[in-house]
Design an enzyme around this catalytic site. Structure first.
Site, short mmCIF file in Angstrom:
data_model
loop_
_atom_site.label_atom_id
_atom_site.label_comp_id
_atom_site.label_asym_id
_atom_site.label_seq_id
_atom_site.Cartn_x
_atom_site.Cartn_y
_atom_site.Cartn_z
N ALA A 63 0.86 -1.18 0.00
CA ALA A 63 0.00 0.00 0.00
C ALA A 63 0.90 1.23 0.00
O ALA A 63 2.07 1.15 0.36
CB ALA A 63 -0.86 -0.02 1.25
N GLY A 102 0.57 -5.11 0.62
CA GLY A 102 -0.62 -5.11 -0.24
C GLY A 102 -0.34 -5.73 -1.60
O GLY A 102 -1.25 -6.30 -2.23
N GLU A 125 4.42 -5.72 6.90
CA GLU A 125 3.64 -4.70 7.60
C GLU A 125 4.01 -4.61 9.09
O GLU A 125 3.97 -3.53 9.68
CB GLU A 125 2.14 -5.02 7.49
N1 T1G Z 1 4.67 3.46 0.04
C1 T1G Z 1 5.16 4.68 -0.29
N2 T1G Z 1 6.47 4.92 -0.62
C2 T1G Z 1 7.28 3.86 -0.65
C3 T1G Z 1 6.84 2.55 -0.31
C4 T1G Z 1 5.46 2.37 0.04
N3 T1G Z 1 4.96 1.18 0.34
N4 T1G Z 1 7.90 1.72 -0.41
C5 T1G Z 1 8.95 2.47 -0.79
N5 T1G Z 1 8.59 3.75 -0.93
C6 T1G Z 1 9.45 4.87 -1.36
C7 T1G Z 1 10.58 5.17 -0.37
O1 T1G Z 1 10.16 6.05 0.63
C8 T1G Z 1 11.62 5.79 -1.28
O2 T1G Z 1 11.26 7.12 -1.50
C9 T1G Z 1 11.44 5.03 -2.59
O3 T1G Z 1 10.13 4.46 -2.53
C10 T1G Z 1 12.43 3.92 -2.76
O4 T1G Z 1 12.41 3.10 -1.61
C11 T1G Z 1 -2.87 -3.11 3.41
C12 T1G Z 1 -0.97 -1.96 5.11
C13 T1G Z 1 10.36 -2.02 -1.73
C14 T1G Z 1 12.17 -3.16 -0.57
O5 T1G Z 1 6.47 -2.21 3.96
O6 T1G Z 1 10.63 -2.18 1.97
O7 T1G Z 1 0.89 -2.82 2.27
O8 T1G Z 1 13.18 8.23 -0.46
O9 T1G Z 1 14.74 3.60 -0.87
O10 T1G Z 1 16.02 0.19 -0.96
O11 T1G Z 1 -1.51 -4.84 3.97
O12 T1G Z 1 11.18 0.34 -0.24
O13 T1G Z 1 13.13 7.85 -2.89
O14 T1G Z 1 11.56 9.51 -1.84
O15 T1G Z 1 13.40 1.77 0.22
O16 T1G Z 1 15.23 -0.39 -3.28
C15 T1G Z 1 3.97 -2.74 3.06
C16 T1G Z 1 8.15 -0.91 1.99
C17 T1G Z 1 3.26 -1.44 3.09
C18 T1G Z 1 7.51 -2.22 1.83
C19 T1G Z 1 12.66 -1.17 -2.01
N6 T1G Z 1 5.16 -2.62 2.24
N7 T1G Z 1 9.21 -0.68 1.05
O17 T1G Z 1 13.79 -0.88 -1.28
O18 T1G Z 1 14.23 1.51 -2.12
S1 T1G Z 1 1.88 -1.50 4.17
C20 T1G Z 1 6.34 -2.35 2.77
C21 T1G Z 1 10.40 -1.33 1.14
C22 T1G Z 1 0.72 -2.46 3.36
C23 T1G Z 1 -1.46 -3.62 3.38
C24 T1G Z 1 -0.49 -2.83 4.14
C25 T1G Z 1 11.47 -0.92 0.19
C26 T1G Z 1 11.61 -1.83 -1.04
P1 T1G Z 1 12.34 8.20 -1.68
P2 T1G Z 1 13.77 2.51 -0.99
P3 T1G Z 1 14.94 0.09 -1.93
#
Ligand code: T1G
Length: 676
Positions: A63, A102, A125
């Site tokens: 998400a 998500g 999450e």
């Molecule tokens: N939402 C918004 N921005 C995100 C994002 C996300 N989910 N994931 C990454 N970004 C932005 C981050 O801030 C950065 O921005 C850029 O993308 C690159 O990220 C209903 C509730 C995918 C492994 O927890 O673990 O789904 O600094 O530097 O090292 O169940 O990003 O460039 O402006 O980390 O290559 C669950 C979170 C959400 C995964 C890539 N998902 N992301 O790593 O790049 S909750 C997560 C990561 C959810 C549902 C629920 C990592 C990555 P900027 P980065 P990276």
């Protein structure tokens, strides 16, 4: 505004493609685009099956976290997933990169999943203080069983495509380059399959042993966190009720966590870590210097740990020390650390041999002449370091970066001594340096932009969280830590005990260690003048008694052979003697008072550090303390915690104890604003 989602027709298969850089976060526009794609597929009889895939570096990585706390936009992620699962034509997910949160739930809502060999799937999450709120806690156990569902949801680490296939979470694993084609072929293959496999229609078999074993094995790891228990409860609920009831339970638990302070803190930390990598006054495209080999001066505990960071990532290291004996000892420790990783299965013996082959021992700094980066890691003495940098300034080639691992000394003075201050920077690693994630990058007055940018990028390459600090005594972390020692000593004399003070830090505040536990671990004799006859402080008295800490099985605490600590009557006796000598009466010291006198001054110092621009932003201070000093991530670091705790309360507490309040803290408390 153009939708980040488009469709492509492959004869009787409609491919719905999301292209929402950087990580295809499932924001409102993506959800609306997916829904529009399904409309198109439904409206066209020629479409026999659907593939959902993403362009860019990854399948949906979850998400859009930036949408949390804002007004919800339709359709919700749950709506989209339910629609996919209920769809009358087969929907196949084509997964590459990291299908997370998500994104993983979208895939679980699909009828089939095809994954690229290098792909990973996961539900992280819990690392944001949440749980999979798109049906993941209900579909995972139905497909993969309780044990794996617990691992994936309550721990949050992704699994490989191969493991996902083993567990039935993925139907086919294909070569990365062939994913798009293979997914369409697979969709065509299953186009006529009916009924379609829907995870929500399967049962989740109860597995109480697995639950019990999981909870027992992870109790310590989950201590203080709210989210893991909620994840576990949802997975268990899936084995006890219908899908619909389980989904409702999941939703309720999700909303509770989303509105809690822990998730707010952990989401703050998610963005804070990424923000820390950015240097406000440096253009994002600042050119980087090439770092293909590294020199390290000092084969002691720090030098060895630092070397491992580079060796493990394939970067050759030349390590120099003054004696063969010191060199052999240092390399022996590095070898032993890697051998332990072979036992734990992290590396194979062959891999370790290859890693160790990248390490070149030497007894002369002349061997740094071809190093792209030289890191000095000798003991803390300014004159010695200045001499070393004077030599390095001559030995190192043009364009080489010279770094010092000092944890508090004047980096500008060291830089001047090199005769090439633009090439000098601080790289302050934390012990054990091959484990601790934090890297304080100390920016000197004259440090060149490309040197800074290079070291920040390199920090990420070696798996660290680099945070920039300007030069001051103790930089960000140690400067703040220093604020607690004097008040703690005063409170010992007032009547508190080391264990009471440590309890406030650990049990009340959730830090990994209190000041006296940490002192015993690091060595009570760190910085001791080594004269047992000169007893001016409680530490002097402990050292004079040989109570040097864990290594002596006695320090502020007593220790048994397994290093379990117990309060020490001897230490209490020493403190009583100091109190009597100071003519002070023992009194009750409350936990609240300890918080006010030991923690509040740390926040106060944080405000000074911000006002002096030693740290770029308050979230950098939070990252330093969470990744380097054991501050619990679920309170978001000291400055975020202060915002939650109440800045006016902190100002009042500081004033109550006669501490001069930092103007910035005063101003924010008065204006009702917070640290951002
Ligand atoms: N939402 C918004 N921005 C995100 C994002 C996300 N989910 N994931 C990454 N970004 C932005 C981050 O801030 C950065 O921005 C850029 O993308 C690159 O990220 C209903 C509730 C995918 C492994 O927890 O673990 O789904 O600094 O530097 O090292 O169940 O990003 O460039 O402006 O980390 O290559 C669950 C979170 C959400 C995964 C890539 N998902 N992301 O790593 O790049 S909750 C997560 C990561 C959810 C549902 C629920 C990592 C990555 P900027 P980065 P990276």
């Amino acid at each position: 505004m153009t939708s980040p989602v488009r469709t492509e027709r492959k004869d009787d298969v409609l491919v719905i493609i999301s292209d929402n850089p950087p990580v295809n976060a499932l924001g409102a526009a993506v959800r609306q685009g997916l829904s529009a794609g399904l409309d198109e597929a439904l409206a066209d009889d020629g479409t026999k099956a659907v593939v959902i895939r993403c362009d860019g570096r990854t399948f949906f990585a979850g998400a859009d976290i930036t949408e949390f706390g804002k007004a919800p936009q339709q359709p919700s992620l749950l709506d989209v997933i339910e629609r996919i699962e209920a769809f009358e034509k087969p929907v196949v997910a084509a997964i590459h990169g990291t299908a997370l949160g998500g994104g993983c739930e979208i895939a679980l809502g699909c009828h089939y999943r095809v994954a690229a060999r290098s792909a990973k799937v996961g539900t992280p999450e819990v690392k944001l203080g949440l749980l999979p709120g798109g049906g993941g806690t209900q579909r995972l156990p139905r497909i993969a069983g309780v044990a794996l569902a617990l691992e994936m949801t309550a721990k949050g680490d992704p699994i490989s495509a191969a493991r996902a296939q083993e567990a039935g979470l993925v139907d086919k694993v294909v070569d990365d380059a062939a994913l798009a084609e293979e997914a369409v072929a697979f969709a065509r293959q299953v186009a006529k399959v009916r009924p379609l496999p829907r995870a929500s229609e399967r049962d989740a078999a109860p597995d109480p042993q697995a639950v019990e074993a999981f909870v027992r094995a992870n109790g310590r790891r989950f201590k203080g966190f709210d989210a893991p228990a909620a994840n576990i409860a949802c997975v268990v609920k899936a084995t006890e009720t219908s899908f619909a009831e389980g989904l409702a339970f999941e939703r309720a638990e999700f909303v509770k966590l989303l509105n809690g302070t822990q998730s707010a803190a952990q989401r703050h930390m998610f963005f804070a870590e990424r923000q820390a990598a950015k240097i406000d006054d440096l253009p994002a495209d600042t050119p980087l210097r090439r770092i293909e080999n590294v020199g390290i001066l000092g084969a002691g505990t720090m030098g060895g740990g630092i070397a491992m960071n580079f060796l493990t990532r394939g970067i050759p290291v030349t390590i120099v020390d003054t004696s063969q004996e010191a060199l052999d000892r240092g390399i022996g420790v590095i070898r032993a650390n890697y051998d332990r990783s072979v036992k734990s299965g992290r590396f194979t013996a062959v891999q370790v041999d290859a890693i160790m082959a990248r390490l070149t021992p030497s007894l002369t700094m002349e061997d740094f002449a071809q190093s792209d980066l030289v890191i000095e890691a000798v003991y803390e003495n300014l004159d010695l370091k200045k001499q070393i940098f004077a030599d390095l300034g001559k030995i190192a080639k043009k364009g080489a970066i010279l770094a010092t691992n000092t944890s508090f000394l004047d980096v500008d003075a060291i830089a001047e001594a090199s005769g090439r201050p633009a090439d000098v920077v601080g790289m302050h690693f934390f012990s054990p340096a091959n484990v601790m994630r934090l890297l304080e990058v100390v920016r000197g007055e004259k440090t060149a932009a490309d040197v800074l940018a290079t070291v920040m990028a390199l920090g990420k390459t070696i798996g660290k969280v680099p945070v920039v600090s300007r030069v001051c005594f103790g930089f960000i972390g140690n400067r703040i830590m220093a604020q607690r020692s004097a008040p703690c000593t005063e409170m010992l004399l007032d009547g508190a005990s080391p264990e009471q003070i440590d309890k406030v830090f650990t049990e009340d505040m959730g830090l990994a260690m209190g000041p006296y536990q940490m002192s015993d671990m690091a060595g009570v004799d760190v910085g001791w003048h080594r004269d047992p006859n000169r007893i001016e402080t409680i530490r002097d008295a402990l050292c004079a008694e040989g109570r040097l800490g864990q290594k002596a099985k006695a320090g502020f605490y007593d220790y048994d052979d397994q290093r379990n600590r117990t309060p020490s009557a001897k230490t209490a006796e020493i403190i009583d003697a100091f109190r009597a000598k100071a003519g002070r009466a023992k009194r009750e010291v409350s936990d609240e008072e300890i918080l006010e006198r030991a923690i509040y001054p740390m926040i106060n110092e944080g405000a000074k550090i911000l006002a002096e621009a030693v740290a770029q932003r308050s979230s950098d201070i939070d990252v330093v303390w969470v990744t380097g000093y054991g501050w619990p991530i679920y309170t978001g670091g000291p400055m975020f915690w202060a915002n939650t705790h109440g800045l006016d309360r902190i100002v009042a507490g500081l004033e109550r104890h006669g501490v001069e309040v930092a103007p910035l803290l005063h101003e924010k408390a008065q204006s009702g604003s917070i640290f951002t």
